[in-house]
Motif scaffolding. Structure first.
Motif, PDB file in Angstrom:
ATOM      1  N   GLU A 100     -10.883  -4.545   1.997  1.00  0.00           N
ATOM      2  CA  GLU A 100     -10.862  -3.192   2.567  1.00  0.00           C
ATOM      3  C   GLU A 100     -11.408  -3.193   4.000  1.00  0.00           C
ATOM      4  O   GLU A 100     -10.905  -2.466   4.857  1.00  0.00           O
ATOM      5  N   VAL A 152      -8.544  -4.476   6.059  1.00  0.00           N
ATOM      6  CA  VAL A 152      -7.516  -3.441   6.186  1.00  0.00           C
ATOM      7  C   VAL A 152      -7.934  -2.415   7.234  1.00  0.00           C
ATOM      8  O   VAL A 152      -7.146  -2.042   8.109  1.00  0.00           O
ATOM      9  N   ARG A 153      -9.163  -1.980   7.170  1.00  0.00           N
ATOM     10  CA  ARG A 153      -9.645  -0.953   8.107  1.00  0.00           C
ATOM     11  C   ARG A 153      -9.785  -1.486   9.525  1.00  0.00           C
ATOM     12  O   ARG A 153      -9.538  -0.760  10.486  1.00  0.00           O
ATOM     13  N   VAL A 158      -4.203  -9.235   1.417  1.00  0.00           N
ATOM     14  CA  VAL A 158      -4.094  -8.321   2.553  1.00  0.00           C
ATOM     15  C   VAL A 158      -3.115  -8.943   3.538  1.00  0.00           C
ATOM     16  O   VAL A 158      -3.215 -10.128   3.868  1.00  0.00           O
ATOM     17  N   ARG A 171       0.844  -1.175   0.000  1.00  0.00           N
ATOM     18  CA  ARG A 171       0.000   0.000   0.000  1.00  0.00           C
ATOM     19  C   ARG A 171       0.888   1.237   0.000  1.00  0.00           C
ATOM     20  O   ARG A 171       1.888   1.230   0.681  1.00  0.00           O
ATOM     21  N   ALA A 217      -2.812  -0.999  -3.253  1.00  0.00           N
ATOM     22  CA  ALA A 217      -4.209  -0.805  -2.860  1.00  0.00           C
ATOM     23  C   ALA A 217      -5.042  -0.124  -3.931  1.00  0.00           C
ATOM     24  O   ALA A 217      -6.264  -0.127  -3.861  1.00  0.00           O
ATOM     25  N   THR A 256      -1.960  -8.656   7.323  1.00  0.00           N
ATOM     26  CA  THR A 256      -2.340  -8.084   8.615  1.00  0.00           C
ATOM     27  C   THR A 256      -1.072  -7.809   9.424  1.00  0.00           C
ATOM     28  O   THR A 256      -0.002  -8.349   9.126  1.00  0.00           O
ATOM     29  N   GLY A 286      -4.198  -3.574   8.490  1.00  0.00           N
ATOM     30  CA  GLY A 286      -3.404  -4.286   7.486  1.00  0.00           C
ATOM     31  C   GLY A 286      -3.127  -3.432   6.269  1.00  0.00           C
ATOM     32  O   GLY A 286      -3.453  -2.246   6.223  1.00  0.00           O
ATOM     33  N   GLU A 287      -2.527  -4.068   5.266  1.00  0.00           N
ATOM     34  CA  GLU A 287      -2.221  -3.364   4.033  1.00  0.00           C
ATOM     35  C   GLU A 287      -2.334  -4.330   2.856  1.00  0.00           C
ATOM     36  O   GLU A 287      -2.167  -5.534   3.008  1.00  0.00           O
ATOM     37  N   TRP A 288      -2.650  -3.770   1.706  1.00  0.00           N
ATOM     38  CA  TRP A 288      -2.730  -4.565   0.482  1.00  0.00           C
ATOM     39  C   TRP A 288      -1.330  -4.862  -0.030  1.00  0.00           C
ATOM     40  O   TRP A 288      -0.432  -4.015   0.045  1.00  0.00           O
TER      41      TRP A 288
END
Length: 127
Positions: free
Chosen positions: A74, A77-78, A93, A8, A12, A95, A82-84
């Motif tokens: 998403e 992630v939220r 994703v 990300r 993302a 974590t 985490g991040e893509w």
């Protein structure tokens, strides 16, 4: 991380757009309000089940399933921070605990009756 892997924000870009597109499509076409909450994934799982019961050919629903998977990603992630990640056209994703999750693949498994985006999110968001 190799040169072909992205994190990300660049990784993302596509899944965030796919998720936003499915939110808009569901709001306008199915009158389903998706708000990036864990609770909304119940509705997503039910919607995929409804599509499966209608026996729509996979090719006809592939883009919708990708959107639902990206939406679930998403949410993860939220919820988890985490991040893509992306490599070779696939998106996952990651974590904070270092685990990788494949929500787009899970959406495809949901369509075959073998998965749950709600449960994937629950598992991915556990610390």
């Amino acid at each position: 991380m190799t040169a072909q892997q992205e994190t990300r924000p660049s990784a993302a870009t596509k899944p965030a757009r796919w998720a936003a597109d499915i939110v808009t499509a569901m709001r306008e076409g199915a009158r389903l309000r998706l708000d990036y909450s864990v609770r909304s994934l119940w509705s997503v799982d039910r919607t995929i089940e409804d599509i499966r019961r209608e026996a729509a050919p996979y090719a006809a629903v592939e883009t919708v399933l990708r959107g639902f998977g990206a939406y679930a990603g998403e949410v993860i992630v939220r919820q988890s921070g985490g991040e893509w990640w992306a490599s070779g056209g696939d998106h996952w994703v990651r974590t904070p605990d270092g685990r990788f999750w494949a929500p787009v693949d899970e959406a495809r498994r949901c369509y075959t009756g073998d998965g749950s985006l709600r449960l994937l999110c629950r598992d991915a968001s556990r610390r």
